[in-house]
Write a protein that holds these residues in place. Structure first.
Motif, PDB file in Angstrom:
ATOM      1  N   ILE A   1      44.175 -23.605  64.860  1.00 57.62           N
ATOM      2  CA  ILE A   1      42.578 -23.816  64.968  1.00 57.62           C
ATOM      3  C   ILE A   1      42.218 -24.987  63.770  1.00 57.62           C
ATOM      4  N   ALA A   2      42.674 -24.991  62.756  1.00 53.21           N
ATOM      5  CA  ALA A   2      41.715 -25.735  61.707  1.00 53.21           C
ATOM      6  C   ALA A   2      42.966 -26.434  60.810  1.00 53.21           C
ATOM      7  N   GLN A   3      42.519 -26.848  60.577  1.00 53.45           N
ATOM      8  CA  GLN A   3      43.763 -28.104  59.588  1.00 53.45           C
ATOM      9  C   GLN A   3      44.181 -26.953  58.070  1.00 53.45           C
ATOM     10  N   TRP A   4      43.365 -26.331  57.094  1.00 56.52           N
ATOM     11  CA  TRP A   4      43.206 -25.942  55.809  1.00 56.52           C
ATOM     12  C   TRP A   4      44.348 -24.763  56.748  1.00 56.52           C
ATOM     13  N   LEU A   5      45.074 -24.278  57.695  1.00 59.76           N
ATOM     14  CA  LEU A   5      45.452 -23.231  58.315  1.00 59.76           C
ATOM     15  C   LEU A   5      47.084 -24.053  58.126  1.00 59.76           C
TER      16      LEU A   5
ATOM     17  N   TYR B   1      38.477 -19.767  60.888  1.00 57.69           N
ATOM     18  CA  TYR B   1      37.475 -21.035  62.066  1.00 57.69           C
ATOM     19  C   TYR B   1      36.398 -20.530  61.106  1.00 57.69           C
ATOM     20  N   GLY B   2      35.557 -20.395  62.123  1.00 59.78           N
ATOM     21  CA  GLY B   2      33.894 -19.648  61.629  1.00 59.78           C
ATOM     22  C   GLY B   2      33.111 -20.300  63.432  1.00 59.78           C
ATOM     23  N   LEU B   3      33.684 -19.491  64.627  1.00 56.98           N
ATOM     24  CA  LEU B   3      32.854 -20.153  66.152  1.00 56.98           C
ATOM     25  C   LEU B   3      31.263 -20.540  65.351  1.00 56.98           C
ATOM     26  N   PRO B   4      30.637 -19.532  65.105  1.00 51.78           N
ATOM     27  CA  PRO B   4      29.666 -19.223  64.983  1.00 51.78           C
ATOM     28  C   PRO B   4      28.758 -20.836  64.309  1.00 51.78           C
ATOM     29  N   ILE B   5      29.786 -21.158  63.215  1.00 47.90           N
ATOM     30  CA  ILE B   5      28.812 -22.309  62.789  1.00 47.90           C
ATOM     31  C   ILE B   5      28.518 -23.684  64.418  1.00 47.90           C
ATOM     32  N   LEU B   6      29.700 -22.987  65.152  1.00 49.41           N
ATOM     33  CA  LEU B   6      29.317 -24.761  65.776  1.00 49.41           C
ATOM     34  C   LEU B   6      28.401 -24.138  66.845  1.00 49.41           C
ATOM     35  N   GLU B   7      28.529 -22.876  67.339  1.00 49.94           N
ATOM     36  CA  GLU B   7      27.264 -22.018  68.533  1.00 49.94           C
ATOM     37  C   GLU B   7      25.768 -22.465  68.104  1.00 49.94           C
ATOM     38  N   ALA B   8      25.688 -22.395  66.720  1.00 51.84           N
ATOM     39  CA  ALA B   8      24.536 -22.949  66.164  1.00 51.84           C
ATOM     40  C   ALA B   8      23.576 -23.812  66.181  1.00 51.84           C
ATOM     41  N   MET B   9      24.640 -25.178  65.817  1.00 53.39           N
ATOM     42  CA  MET B   9      24.802 -25.802  65.184  1.00 53.39           C
ATOM     43  C   MET B   9      24.263 -26.751  66.340  1.00 53.39           C
ATOM     44  N   VAL B  10      25.084 -26.771  67.559  1.00 53.01           N
ATOM     45  CA  VAL B  10      24.896 -27.081  69.286  1.00 53.01           C
ATOM     46  C   VAL B  10      23.693 -26.589  69.606  1.00 53.01           C
TER      47      VAL B  10
ATOM     48  N   PRO C   1      32.083 -21.390  51.508  1.00 53.65           N
ATOM     49  CA  PRO C   1      33.199 -22.499  51.811  1.00 53.65           C
ATOM     50  C   PRO C   1      34.250 -21.350  52.577  1.00 53.65           C
ATOM     51  N   ALA C   2      34.321 -21.330  53.860  1.00 52.06           N
ATOM     52  CA  ALA C   2      35.267 -20.452  54.365  1.00 52.06           C
ATOM     53  C   ALA C   2      35.798 -21.306  56.047  1.00 52.06           C
ATOM     54  N   GLY C   3      36.438 -21.154  56.560  1.00 52.28           N
ATOM     55  CA  GLY C   3      37.008 -21.547  57.359  1.00 52.28           C
ATOM     56  C   GLY C   3      37.092 -23.805  57.615  1.00 52.28           C
ATOM     57  N   VAL C   4      36.268 -23.574  59.201  1.00 56.27           N
ATOM     58  CA  VAL C   4      35.868 -25.203  58.637  1.00 56.27           C
ATOM     59  C   VAL C   4      34.588 -25.915  57.996  1.00 56.27           C
ATOM     60  N   ALA C   5      34.280 -24.573  58.067  1.00 49.83           N
ATOM     61  CA  ALA C   5      32.275 -25.091  56.925  1.00 49.83           C
ATOM     62  C   ALA C   5      32.873 -26.178  56.418  1.00 49.83           C
ATOM     63  N   PRO C   6      32.811 -26.357  55.584  1.00 46.07           N
ATOM     64  CA  PRO C   6      32.953 -27.775  54.739  1.00 46.07           C
ATOM     65  C   PRO C   6      33.408 -28.712  55.298  1.00 46.07           C
ATOM     66  N   GLU C   7      34.364 -28.782  56.320  1.00 40.81           N
ATOM     67  CA  GLU C   7      34.493 -29.734  57.523  1.00 40.81           C
ATOM     68  C   GLU C   7      32.950 -30.221  58.148  1.00 40.81           C
ATOM     69  N   LEU C   8      32.630 -29.150  59.006  1.00 45.09           N
ATOM     70  CA  LEU C   8      31.601 -28.912  59.292  1.00 45.09           C
ATOM     71  C   LEU C   8      30.130 -29.596  58.785  1.00 45.09           C
ATOM     72  N   LEU C   9      29.550 -29.398  57.238  1.00 42.44           N
ATOM     73  CA  LEU C   9      28.904 -29.045  57.304  1.00 42.44           C
ATOM     74  C   LEU C   9      28.816 -30.417  56.310  1.00 42.44           C
ATOM     75  N   GLU C  10      29.847 -31.775  56.170  1.00 46.45           N
ATOM     76  CA  GLU C  10      30.064 -33.041  55.683  1.00 46.45           C
ATOM     77  C   GLU C  10      29.000 -33.565  56.012  1.00 46.45           C
TER      78      GLU C  10
ATOM     79  N   ILE D   1      23.809 -26.834  55.300  1.00 45.56           N
ATOM     80  CA  ILE D   1      24.140 -26.522  53.395  1.00 45.56           C
ATOM     81  C   ILE D   1      25.243 -25.694  52.698  1.00 45.56           C
ATOM     82  N   LEU D   2      26.025 -25.864  52.131  1.00 47.31           N
ATOM     83  CA  LEU D   2      27.771 -25.852  51.538  1.00 47.31           C
ATOM     84  C   LEU D   2      27.356 -24.607  50.437  1.00 47.31           C
ATOM     85  N   VAL D   3      27.423 -24.049  50.475  1.00 46.29           N
ATOM     86  CA  VAL D   3      26.849 -23.007  49.442  1.00 46.29           C
ATOM     87  C   VAL D   3      28.048 -22.406  48.325  1.00 46.29           C
TER      88      VAL D   3
END
Length: 373
Positions: free
Chosen positions: A147-151, A266-275, A284-293, A298-300
């Protein structure tokens, strides 16, 4: 196609939720889909002892808990006890899909008539799924879908350039949406409460405590499928197992969403919140870095409640115009991830598994490479 998913057990976890989404979408496309599951395993003596030592008592066994397959259009077959799934448990099919490291070993032993063998690999690091356990499964004669490039990169690091189908998760726009809005009258943030150490709830709670000292009238909304192990601070309103419509309202009621995981597939709640037009503050876990770029949050720093608290303060103190710009960037990122596209890619991955079986590509696997890290 006749498709069989093999799952460890049905529950309300995020990984099972994603499997349920694909199973239903494939069913609606006309495929014959079946879920075969073991029941929930008994707690080990080590887990029981740990629970008792923490003062939580003996862990009761309850296999009648809700799952993402409740009321599903896809049939679910549950074994009589937790054990390896064998040929007699599954029908002949075109493709059979492992979804967990233990099920990968089970699927690898099935007869060819049970279908071409695929492996939907979503994560590692959860209790019972440590890296040393999962790495050998990547060398089994199964076509990996992840599901993710890092995996994908991690698989390559350990096993070389083996064929892998990359299928990023997505968001359902019929379930999650929100109209453009202003900031809340009182600054409001939200988070997903999980008891697993890897989900970092302790980091979120420490950050919330710190931020509450500098952000006047800070309101917090939490949700989860578990009851909190300790009383939550008075400014946190907690929703236990909310429906999707309630979850949408929770996301849309926040000025920022906290994603505090230490490890995440992955981190599906990130997408759900963003939409739902809510900026995200994430480790910086899962796909957070690429979704927030693109600027939708804010990436912490990892393991840093102080940095997370500073990000909460930053977003809560944004001007209306600057907050709306961040909200629009979050929404613009999320709408690029649809389940229709993801299902197309997942379906293509299953056809790749079938093609690889027919061509004899599943010859004895390479031995997993030992990592140097």
């Amino acid at each position: 196609m006749k498709i069989t998913f093999i799952i460890p057990h049905a529950d309300l976890s995020g990984g099972i939720r994603v499997i349920a989404i694909y199973a239903e979408r494939l069913k609606k496309r006309g495929h014959d889909v079946l879920i075969v599951s073991a029941p929930k395993p008994l707690s080990t003596l080590k887990q029981q002892a740990k629970s008792v030592l923490k003062g939580k008592g003996w862990i009761p066994y309850n296999d009648d808990e809700p799952s993402h397959f409740d009321n599903s259009i896809v049939p679910l077959k549950v074994l009589e006890r937790y054990r390896p799934i064998t040929d007699t448990d599954v029908p002949d099919a075109d493709v059979v899909i492992a979804t967990w490291w233990e099920t990968a070993a089970w699927v690898a032993q099935l007869s060819p008539c049970k279908g071409a063998k695929a492996y939907f690999m979503q994560d590692y690091g959860a209790p019972g799924q440590e890296l040393e356990q999962i790495v050998p499964t990547w060398s089994l004669p199964l076509h990996i879908i992840t599901i993710a490039q890092w995996l994908n990169n991690l698989i390559t690091e350990y096993c070389g350039n083996i064929p892998v189908t990359l299928v990023p998760n997505a968001v359902d726009f019929d379930l999650f949406y929100a109209s453009p809005r202003s900031k809340q009258p009182n600054p409001t943030i939200g988070f997903n409460y999980r008891l697993l150490e890897s989900k970092g709830t302790d980091i979120a709670l420490k950050a919330i405590k710190l931020a509450s000292q500098s952000v006047a009238n800070l309101q917090v909304i939490g949700f989860g499928s578990e009851s909190p192990s300790e009383p939550l601070p008075p400014n946190i309103t907690y929703h236990y197992r909310p429906s999707n419509s309630q979850l949408r309202e929770i996301y849309a009621a926040c000025d920022a969403w906290i994603f505090s995981s230490r490890r995440e597939g992955y981190g599906l709640p990130i997408l759900e919140a963003m939409v739902c037009r809510t900026p995200v503050i994430a480790t910086p876990a899962g796909v957070a870095p690429e979704l927030l770029e693109q600027g939708g949050g804010i990436l912490v720093k990892p393991e840093d409640p102080t940095d997370m608290a500073a990000a909460i303060q930053t977003i809560c103190q944004l001007s209306e115009a600057d907050w709306k710009m961040m909200s629009d960037l979050a929404y613009g990122t999320a709408v690029g991830y649809t389940w229709e596209d993801a299902t197309d890619r997942f379906e293509a991955g299953l056809h790749t598994a079938i093609d690889r079986q027919r061509s004899g590509d599943f010859s004895p696997s390479k031995t997993a490479i030992t990592s140097k890290r």
